[in-house]
Design a protein around this motif. Structure first.
Motif, PDB file in Angstrom:
ATOM      1  N   LEU A  91      -3.263  68.406 -12.025  1.00 36.26           N
ATOM      2  CA  LEU A  91      -1.828  68.617 -11.877  1.00 36.26           C
ATOM      3  C   LEU A  91      -1.484  69.816 -10.996  1.00 36.26           C
ATOM      4  N   SER A  92      -2.302  70.859 -11.019  1.00 30.63           N
ATOM      5  CA  SER A  92      -1.989  72.024 -10.198  1.00 30.63           C
ATOM      6  C   SER A  92      -1.920  71.656  -8.727  1.00 30.63           C
ATOM      7  N   ARG A  95       1.042  68.875  -7.881  1.00 31.15           N
ATOM      8  CA  ARG A  95       2.426  69.348  -7.837  1.00 31.15           C
ATOM      9  C   ARG A  95       2.760  70.098  -6.551  1.00 31.15           C
ATOM     10  N   GLU A  96       1.751  70.455  -5.779  1.00 25.64           N
ATOM     11  CA  GLU A  96       2.019  71.054  -4.480  1.00 25.64           C
ATOM     12  C   GLU A  96       2.510  70.016  -3.479  1.00 25.64           C
ATOM     13  N   SER A  98       4.023  66.756  -4.676  1.00 28.29           N
ATOM     14  CA  SER A  98       5.118  65.962  -5.217  1.00 28.29           C
ATOM     15  C   SER A  98       5.388  66.370  -6.657  1.00 28.29           C
ATOM     16  N   ARG A  99       6.664  66.336  -7.024  1.00 24.10           N
ATOM     17  CA  ARG A  99       7.057  66.585  -8.415  1.00 24.10           C
ATOM     18  C   ARG A  99       7.907  65.434  -8.959  1.00 24.10           C
ATOM     19  N   ASP A 147       9.387  69.171 -17.910  1.00 25.57           N
ATOM     20  CA  ASP A 147       9.309  70.256 -16.937  1.00 25.57           C
ATOM     21  C   ASP A 147       8.624  71.451 -17.582  1.00 25.57           C
ATOM     22  N   ALA A 160       5.424  64.332 -13.723  1.00 28.86           N
ATOM     23  CA  ALA A 160       6.446  64.367 -12.666  1.00 28.86           C
ATOM     24  C   ALA A 160       7.669  65.118 -13.187  1.00 28.86           C
ATOM     25  N   ASP A 162      10.151  66.607 -11.989  1.00 25.16           N
ATOM     26  CA  ASP A 162      11.461  66.484 -11.340  1.00 25.16           C
ATOM     27  C   ASP A 162      12.005  65.060 -11.403  1.00 25.16           C
ATOM     28  N   LEU A 317       5.164  60.244  -8.851  1.00 26.59           N
ATOM     29  CA  LEU A 317       4.794  61.219  -7.822  1.00 26.59           C
ATOM     30  C   LEU A 317       4.571  60.535  -6.480  1.00 26.59           C
ATOM     31  N   THR A 348      -5.031  61.677  -9.436  1.00 27.04           N
ATOM     32  CA  THR A 348      -3.661  61.972  -9.022  1.00 27.04           C
ATOM     33  C   THR A 348      -3.619  62.631  -7.654  1.00 27.04           C
ATOM     34  N   TYR A 349      -4.461  63.619  -7.437  1.00 26.58           N
ATOM     35  CA  TYR A 349      -4.429  64.365  -6.173  1.00 26.58           C
ATOM     36  C   TYR A 349      -4.753  63.453  -4.990  1.00 26.58           C
TER      37      TYR A 349
END
Length: 421
Positions: A91-92, A95-96, A98-99, A147, A160, A162, A317, A348-349
């Protein structure tokens, strides 16, 4: 009588000439390191989950309630350490890129409380789905979109943060689901134009209405993500029972649905957990941690329903970062960038960063993104071959440089190079 020149002290004898080819210990260590590390390519690495889940004792979020049971009470315990799922999901780094902004994820479940920690102001409910007595739907919604900047407590953030959540009822108030209720929920989510529809429910029987509802949603470019199996029974463990034969569950078995299986911190599933005939993707689902429908405490849960939440969040995302991708292309991107395994595991990444191409040379400027086909596949040998070549080339360079250096030193100082009389 001429003076004789003084003798120079004899130099100590050097080892035999074969020593000129012996690598210094540091270089041998480097060579052994290069050889011992397997060649890796994008998508080849398996996630390295922690050996065990957090030791904090948390209440288990129920999937349904008995007829006389009261609504799920707030948890008295807040998570104090980052759970194992955070690192496995990457996740780190994700999130850079997409959020999940601009994407609505529908949760077809027991409902979602608008005040669920980390979701305040981002939940819209269809009908009475804004009330969640059971808490399962709120827990799932938190895994998808809580969040971490406002939820408080370690591990409270979702995939996600956002994205917006659309609460849709797929069960009755006690959490009992049937095909008719799920079908109505999927249609309602599609009518609301949700980009992703998460269905954490797995039914042993389908219906024509449910299949038609899935077709209705996919025709409106909604990505339906569903649990491949029901959640494991409470107290399920490893190595204590005989595995049940695989079965088919719905709506995960319907065409066009991205079906999701779970795995735990050790990479396995409880032996008595239900098994599917097939599953498209796997994600963390054992001993996951999230927020309940009320209070500031944390709950834990085990099952494919929670893995479904993570995949739905990852889909949000991707659809946020690549808004031109269709629902089908989004699913293909998630599965095409997954870790190779019996059931490919969510990366995910990679799903956010792998550069696609058309299968020829490269994507032309301005080419429609929905024509893009991912080049990275679990069976693609190209990246592995490149990694092997680079690794062997580096090792050969180290060995050659060391041999040349030893030869030069041997020519400068030889064992028979002693002082003249």
């Amino acid at each position: 009588m001429p003076l004789s020149r003084p003798r120079r002290a004899a130099r100590p004898a050097l080892p035999a000439r074969r020593s000129r080819y012996v690598l210094p210990s540091g270089l041998w260590a480097l060579a052994l390191t290069v050889c011992s590390v397997p060649a890796a390519s994008a998508g080849d690495a398996e996630p390295s989950p922690a050996a065990s889940a957090p030791t904090v004792r948390l209440p288990v979020i129920p999937g349904s309630l008995g007829s006389g049971a009261s609504c799920t009470r707030p948890s008295p315990t807040a998570m104090t350490v980052v759970p194992w799922t955070f690192a496995v999901l990457g996740l780190s780094g994700a999130r850079e890129h997409s959020r999940g902004a601009g994407v609505t994820v529908a949760v077809v479940d027991t409902g979602v409380e608008p005040g669920t920690r980390g979701l305040k102001g981002r939940v819209e409910a269809v009908g009475d789905a804004g009330e969640d007595c059971v808490g399962h739907g709120s827990f799932v919604a938190g895994l998808i979109a809580a969040d971490d900047r406002t939820s408080g407590g370690a591990g409270a953030g979702g995939m996600a943060p956002d994205a917006r959540v659309l609460a849709v009822r797929g069960t009755d108030a006690r959490g009992r689901a049937d095909a008719a209720a799920v079908a109505v929920g999927i249609r309602a989510a599609a009518d609301a134009r949700a980009g992703v529809i998460a269905v954490p429910l797995a039914l042993s029987k389908s219906s024509e209405d449910l299949t038609a509802a899935v077709r209705y949603a996919t025709a409106r470019d909604c990505l339906v993500v569903a649990a491949a199996v029901p959640d494991a029974p409470a107290g399920a463990s490893h190595g204590t029972t005989t595995p049940a034969p695989p079965g088919a569950y719905w709506p995960a078995s319907d065409k066009g649905v991205l079906s999701v299986l779970d795995f735990g911190p050790d990479g396995d599933r409880p032996d008595d957990a239900p098994k599917p005939l097939r599953a498209d993707l796997a994600a963390p689902g054992d001993k996951v941690v999230g927020a309940g429908p009320r209070g500031k405490g944390s709950f834990t849960g085990t099952g494919a329903s929670f893995a479904t939440a993570y995949v739905a969040g990852a889909a949000a995302l991707v659809r946020s970062r690549y808004p031109k991708l269709s629902a089908e292309e989004t699913a293909r991107r998630l599965t095409g960038t997954a870790y190779p395994a019996d059931t490919p595991r969510l990366d995910t990444y990679a799903s956010l960063t792998v550069v696609p191409h058309t299968g020829r040379a490269a994507v032309s400027q301005g080419a429609p993104e929905r024509r893009v086909v991912l080049s990275l596949r679990a069976d693609d040998p190209g990246p592995r071959r490149i990694a092997l070549l680079v690794g062997f080339a580096g090792l050969l360079a180290v060995l050659t440089a060391a041999a040349v250096r030893g030869a030069v030193r041997a020519r400068r100082v030889r064992p028979d190079d002693v002082a003249e009389a």
